[in-house]
Write an enzyme that holds these catalytic residues in place. Structure first.
Site, PDB file in Angstrom:
ATOM      1  N   ILE A  29      45.054 -51.253 -19.836  1.00 37.35           N
ATOM      2  CA  ILE A  29      45.200 -52.107 -20.783  1.00 37.35           C
ATOM      3  C   ILE A  29      44.127 -53.232 -20.636  1.00 37.35           C
ATOM      4  O   ILE A  29      43.840 -54.372 -21.247  1.00 37.35           O
ATOM      5  CB  ILE A  29      46.544 -52.859 -21.012  1.00 37.35           C
ATOM      6  CG1 ILE A  29      47.084 -53.340 -19.864  1.00 37.35           C
ATOM      7  CG2 ILE A  29      47.299 -51.883 -21.842  1.00 37.35           C
ATOM      8  CD1 ILE A  29      48.517 -54.285 -20.053  1.00 37.35           C
ATOM      9  N   GLY A  30      43.542 -53.351 -19.568  1.00 35.36           N
ATOM     10  CA  GLY A  30      42.733 -54.490 -18.924  1.00 35.36           C
ATOM     11  C   GLY A  30      41.728 -54.367 -17.911  1.00 35.36           C
ATOM     12  O   GLY A  30      42.218 -53.741 -16.891  1.00 35.36           O
ATOM     13  N   LYS A  31      41.014 -55.408 -17.617  1.00 35.82           N
ATOM     14  CA  LYS A  31      40.110 -55.495 -16.400  1.00 35.82           C
ATOM     15  C   LYS A  31      39.818 -56.821 -16.130  1.00 35.82           C
ATOM     16  O   LYS A  31      39.387 -57.698 -16.840  1.00 35.82           O
ATOM     17  CB  LYS A  31      38.746 -54.756 -16.725  1.00 35.82           C
ATOM     18  CG  LYS A  31      37.942 -54.656 -15.703  1.00 35.82           C
ATOM     19  CD  LYS A  31      36.814 -53.293 -15.797  1.00 35.82           C
ATOM     20  CE  LYS A  31      35.732 -53.815 -17.092  1.00 35.82           C
ATOM     21  NZ  LYS A  31      34.945 -52.919 -17.219  1.00 35.82           N
ATOM     22  N   GLY A  35      39.951 -56.490 -10.594  1.00 40.22           N
ATOM     23  CA  GLY A  35      41.046 -55.608 -10.582  1.00 40.22           C
ATOM     24  C   GLY A  35      41.158 -55.054 -11.964  1.00 40.22           C
ATOM     25  O   GLY A  35      40.572 -55.602 -12.834  1.00 40.22           O
ATOM     26  N   VAL A  37      44.102 -53.467 -14.964  1.00 38.75           N
ATOM     27  CA  VAL A  37      45.743 -53.361 -15.398  1.00 38.75           C
ATOM     28  C   VAL A  37      45.976 -52.235 -16.015  1.00 38.75           C
ATOM     29  O   VAL A  37      45.220 -51.839 -17.011  1.00 38.75           O
ATOM     30  CB  VAL A  37      45.861 -54.908 -16.047  1.00 38.75           C
ATOM     31  CG1 VAL A  37      47.315 -55.142 -16.349  1.00 38.75           C
ATOM     32  CG2 VAL A  37      45.154 -55.914 -15.112  1.00 38.75           C
ATOM     33  N   ASP A 146      42.123 -72.365 -13.325  1.00 37.65           N
ATOM     34  CA  ASP A 146      41.582 -71.378 -14.123  1.00 37.65           C
ATOM     35  C   ASP A 146      42.313 -71.505 -15.338  1.00 37.65           C
ATOM     36  O   ASP A 146      42.572 -70.222 -15.988  1.00 37.65           O
ATOM     37  CB  ASP A 146      41.027 -70.221 -13.410  1.00 37.65           C
ATOM     38  CG  ASP A 146      39.769 -69.601 -13.965  1.00 37.65           C
ATOM     39  OD1 ASP A 146      39.234 -70.158 -15.002  1.00 37.65           O
ATOM     40  OD2 ASP A 146      39.757 -68.385 -13.956  1.00 37.65           O
TER      41      ASP A 146
END
Length: 414
Positions: A29-31, A35, A37, A146
């Site tokens: 589902i993600g980057k 890393g 995900v 952040d």
């Protein structure tokens, strides 16, 4: 991408450390910055989580290992309703893993890119929820550094959760941070100033500035200052000195006043505590207990019929990734069978030594086991003060104050 389903619930030894085999991989589902995900399901409890995995060799080559260790050290001491909380961390020969709360509502950057128009009441609640999270972090002596739409995830009901602690720092009582860390368009003036002239450094108010930039962007669709990753620091300093922020005439006076005070260039004048926030007339009608318990319904609820993320992550993992996660077990088995093969190419000695150091120093964590050992711990902190002891000071070399700017400044892709 997922493994074969089994109707029989596996039973794991309670004393056994949680590992990769305890989870069924469902989909990517993600980057993140260093890393990837994916959605996973724990095989014994059937609970769903997000699992971030980071290739050890790549982290070593990119000098990112200490960022991973820093994030682990920070997250294991945190638990709050408006954070993405860590549940497990473990490793194998190839990767380091972090298993965290699964939030399927997507991040705020995704929704901005989908041209979602966030109403003022929605943003007002986001500010309240995020303020409670920032106050909690402050009580734990942590600056996130952040805060931005990319790092704020929505749950299925639309409540916000802060994620990505890889450039967070832990401060002592009278300490200040000095290195330039963050994503340029969301970084407070004093961060740049400290970098330029070696000033007194900065503290918790930088996160509240980032909150102001984020809230402004959600309301207007663009940020208060035209700053990008390529903008020179000197030009950014000149913008802060010479440009005035323009506030929309369609916003209420209360919201404009709140944003003005979050975007105060002088950190001494900036809203940066719960007391400051709660004393604002604009927020006098807020039931803070209800907000903390997620009892105030958000004005924007993510679409439950979609994943609320870029679908290309799944394709990249299946087609472009040279070591896809769902083939890990077979790959590691083949690797072990080749260990005795004299023709196998050994890794360079330096890299082998680094991998061994990572293996020895990696922090294993299991929140589920900790709760069983300490009964009575609630599923989520319902206090705005820390739910667990504040993390100890980072080990020498792991504190962000010792990291050079080029190594820890997050890149903004806009």
């Amino acid at each position: 991408m997922g493994a074969n389903h089994s109707h029989k619930t596996p039973v794991f030894d309670e004393n056994e450390d949680v590992n990769f085999d305890h989870f069924q991989i469902l989909r990517a589902i993600g980057k993140g910055s260093f890393g990837k995900v994916c959605i996973v399901q724990k095989r014994d409890t059937k609970k769903m989580y997000a699992m971030k995995y980071m290739n050890k060799q790549k982290c070593i080559e990119r000098d990112e290992v200490r960022n991973v260790f820093r994030e682990l050290q920070v997250m294991q001491g945190l638990e709050h309703p408006f954070l993405v909380n860590l549940w497990y961390s473990f490793q194998d020969e190839e990767d380091m893993f972090m298993v965290v709360d699964l939030l399927l509502g997507g991040d705020l950057r995704y929704h901005l890119q989908q041209n979602v128009h966030f109403k003022e009441e929605t943003v007002k609640l986001y500010i309240c929820e995020l303020a409670l999270a920032l106050y909690y972090l402050q009580c734990c002596h942590i600056i996130h550094r952040d805060i931005k739409p990319d790092n704020i995830l929505l749950d299925e009901h639309g409540h916000v959760h802060i994620t990505d602690f890889n450039i967070a720092t832990v401060l002592g009582d009278s300490e200040k941070a000095t290195s330039m860390a963050g994503t340029k368009p969301y970084m407070a003036p004093e961060v740049f100033q400290s970098f330029i002239d070696g000033g007194p450094g900065y503290s918790y108010p930088v996160d509240w500035w980032s909150l102001g930039v984020t809230a402004y962007e959600l309301l207007r669709g663009w940020r208060p200052y035209d700053i990008h990753s390529s903008t020179a620091v000197d030009d950014i300093i000149n913008m802060f000195r010479g440009e005035r922020v323009h506030y929309s005439s369609t916003w209420s006076k209360g919201m404009v006043s709140l944003l003005r005070r979050l975007l105060a260039k002088d950190p001494e004048c900036r809203l940066s505590s719960m007391a400051d926030i709660q004393n604002l007339p604009y927020l006098a009608d807020v039931n803070w207990d209800a907000v903390l318990e997620k009892g105030t319904p958000p004005g924007f609820v993510p679409n439950k019929g979609r994943l609320n993320c870029d679908p290309t992550f799944e394709l990249e993992e299946m087609i472009l990734e040279s070591k896809p996660l769902h083939k890990k077990k077979k790959r590691l088995a083949k690797s072990k069978s080749r260990d005795g093969n004299k023709e196998a190419c050994p890794l360079p000695a330096h890299l082998q030594q680094c991998l061994e150091t990572v293996r020895e120093e990696f922090i294993i964590f299991n929140r589920e086991k900790l709760r069983k050992q300490a009964p009575g711990v609630q599923e989520a902190s319902t206090e705005s003060r820390p739910a667990s002891p504040a993390p100890t000071k980072m080990e020498e070399g792991h504190n962000n104050n010792t990291v050079q700017p080029s190594e820890e400044t997050a890149v903004d892709n806009s």
